[in-house]
Design a protein around this motif. Sequence first.
Motif, PDB file in Angstrom:
ATOM      1  N   GLU A  20      59.965   1.035  48.905  1.00  0.00           N
ATOM      2  CA  GLU A  20      59.483   1.443  50.228  1.00  0.00           C
ATOM      3  C   GLU A  20      59.879   0.462  51.323  1.00  0.00           C
ATOM      4  OE1 GLU A  20      55.535   2.895  50.634  1.00  0.00           O
ATOM      5  OE2 GLU A  20      55.561   3.925  48.703  1.00  0.00           O
ATOM      6  N   LYS A  36      52.383  12.723  43.239  1.00  0.00           N
ATOM      7  CA  LYS A  36      51.101  12.123  42.840  1.00  0.00           C
ATOM      8  C   LYS A  36      50.230  11.819  44.053  1.00  0.00           C
ATOM      9  CE  LYS A  36      49.196   8.080  40.441  1.00  0.00           C
ATOM     10  NZ  LYS A  36      49.536   6.810  39.730  1.00  0.00           N
ATOM     11  N   ASN A  37      50.836  11.398  45.147  1.00  0.00           N
ATOM     12  CA  ASN A  37      50.092  10.979  46.340  1.00  0.00           C
ATOM     13  C   ASN A  37      50.109  12.030  47.449  1.00  0.00           C
ATOM     14  OD1 ASN A  37      49.513   8.442  45.167  1.00  0.00           O
ATOM     15  ND2 ASN A  37      51.480   7.621  45.861  1.00  0.00           N
ATOM     16  N   LYS A  49      56.254  10.125  42.463  1.00  0.00           N
ATOM     17  CA  LYS A  49      55.245   9.344  43.183  1.00  0.00           C
ATOM     18  C   LYS A  49      54.766  10.090  44.426  1.00  0.00           C
ATOM     19  CE  LYS A  49      54.250   4.674  44.843  1.00  0.00           C
ATOM     20  NZ  LYS A  49      54.804   3.323  45.104  1.00  0.00           N
ATOM     21  N   ASN A 108      59.818  13.348  44.785  1.00  0.00           N
ATOM     22  CA  ASN A 108      59.809  12.666  43.488  1.00  0.00           C
ATOM     23  C   ASN A 108      58.395  12.567  42.929  1.00  0.00           C
ATOM     24  OD1 ASN A 108      58.715  10.620  45.074  1.00  0.00           O
ATOM     25  ND2 ASN A 108      59.906   8.994  44.100  1.00  0.00           N
ATOM     26  N   GLN A 130      56.551   8.443  49.525  1.00  0.00           N
ATOM     27  CA  GLN A 130      55.809   8.178  48.290  1.00  0.00           C
ATOM     28  C   GLN A 130      54.372   7.744  48.546  1.00  0.00           C
ATOM     29  OE1 GLN A 130      59.209   6.538  45.302  1.00  0.00           O
ATOM     30  NE2 GLN A 130      58.835   5.241  47.066  1.00  0.00           N
ATOM     31  N   SER A 131      54.046   7.398  49.806  1.00  0.00           N
ATOM     32  CA  SER A 131      52.687   6.992  50.137  1.00  0.00           C
ATOM     33  C   SER A 131      52.462   7.133  51.633  1.00  0.00           C
ATOM     34  CB  SER A 131      52.440   5.540  49.711  1.00  0.00           C
ATOM     35  OG  SER A 131      53.117   4.641  50.581  1.00  0.00           O
ATOM     36  N   ASN A 137      61.917  10.745  37.045  1.00  0.00           N
ATOM     37  CA  ASN A 137      60.771   9.850  37.250  1.00  0.00           C
ATOM     38  C   ASN A 137      61.127   8.533  37.945  1.00  0.00           C
ATOM     39  OD1 ASN A 137      59.031  11.679  36.150  1.00  0.00           O
ATOM     40  ND2 ASN A 137      58.677  10.575  34.236  1.00  0.00           N
ATOM     41  N   VAL A 148      61.472   5.764  41.067  1.00  0.00           N
ATOM     42  CA  VAL A 148      60.637   5.303  42.182  1.00  0.00           C
ATOM     43  C   VAL A 148      61.514   4.497  43.125  1.00  0.00           C
ATOM     44  CG1 VAL A 148      58.650   3.902  42.860  1.00  0.00           C
ATOM     45  CG2 VAL A 148      58.540   5.280  40.776  1.00  0.00           C
TER      46      VAL A 148
END
Length: 448
Positions: A155, A211-212, A208, A206, A183-184, A150, A152
């Motif tokens: 960026e 999730k995105n 994040k 990962n 991650q985004s 988990n 992060v």
Amino acid sequence: MSKILPTIGPITESRKSISRILKFSNLVRINGAHNTLSWHKKISKRIKKNKGSEILLDLPGVKPRTNNDKKYLIKKNQKVAFFYKKCKIKKILKIKITAPLPNISKGIKNFSVNDGKYFFRVKKITKNFVIGKSLGSFELEKKKGINFFNSVYDEQIQKKMYLSFLKKARGIKFDAVGLSYVQSEDLVNHIRKFNNNLIIVSKIENIKGLKNIDEISKKSDVVMVDRGDLSAEIGEHKLFPAMQKISKIVKKNGKPLIIATENLESMTFKKGITNPTKSEIISIAHSNNLLADRIMLSAETAVSRNWINIVKWLDVFLKKINKSSIERKNENDVFWKAVREIRNIPLVIFTKKGYALEKINETNDRTDLTVFTDSKKVKSFCAFKSNIVCILIKKFTKSKSSNFIYNSIKKYKKIIFAKKDKAALIYVAYPRRNSRANTFSIISEKDF
């Protein structure tokens, strides 16, 4: 075209080996995390001497890797310090890492190296180092990644690292870039500003990024799943549903999907092995059912002396197994409903910008396609789809478009009608506002 995405490495860097690999796949990968810039410049030029070849350059990521020049034998219960920059700890083995530690969840008990293969019990974590107690004995090879559950990543550090490498890599020939630990969508947008003509491959590795995934896949050109890193970061028990989620969303957004890591690892160890394990066979079939457009080979073709047997086996296997399909959303648009129903004849598309390709991928990504375009970017995009043959032409002719289409099809009719004597034709070179298609018709080989 094969669904294989081979990695060129030290074992396959010769002109002869590269030519052999390109007979199986027009798209190959080079990994910026390994070898020198001068090596990548030399090898990319060697690859590009083969007409029609496309190169995916994987950028060195923000994930920390061991920076060891030699192998280490790690014993069970041995304490090891993995450190960035400086570490004053004494009396234990210290191994330097290439990047800062990520933002690590509180209370974490274990971490792993080499894509979740070898685990350590956490003894101490600071900003620049982690001390772990090995849960088993193993040999730590060079430049292996370290994963934390988990975690992060920063960026801003990612943006600086990727842009710095891209500026240094100007002498390397490549058509697409692979971004680790996306991650985004912000990271994708940032890199696209650097070069809008590059195909951007976003790697989901990962919690994040998972999730995105929807926003990331919408902004990316291609999505890759690194199953090793993703499993180590989210937990092995969550990998299977995560893969299903990623496939569903990526395909909903009409993007190509690459599945990577340990696809045929058992075949890498000894030259002459001609078959993988049953588990690997099931895994490859599962990736096919997830509508993977490319199955990536890393160590299998970069460092294994058995690489030609691996490539041959995978090529034959992927051609034999039945392709599955995922549930598609209902289409109100009559035009795309018709395209979706095309099953037994190939599809021919004329497109300047490639706007129709995503829509076709949404509705029917298993039909053989022949794409005519004057856009190098569209050609590079097509390389990620195993069912597409892309023909790059000098320039679209707006006037007398009927003659232009007729002459183009006539010139390449052996390719278009290789399997069937009929094809469906879509011409989308000059779409009207809010429209993605101009014409749709059925063509016959005898007319050309």
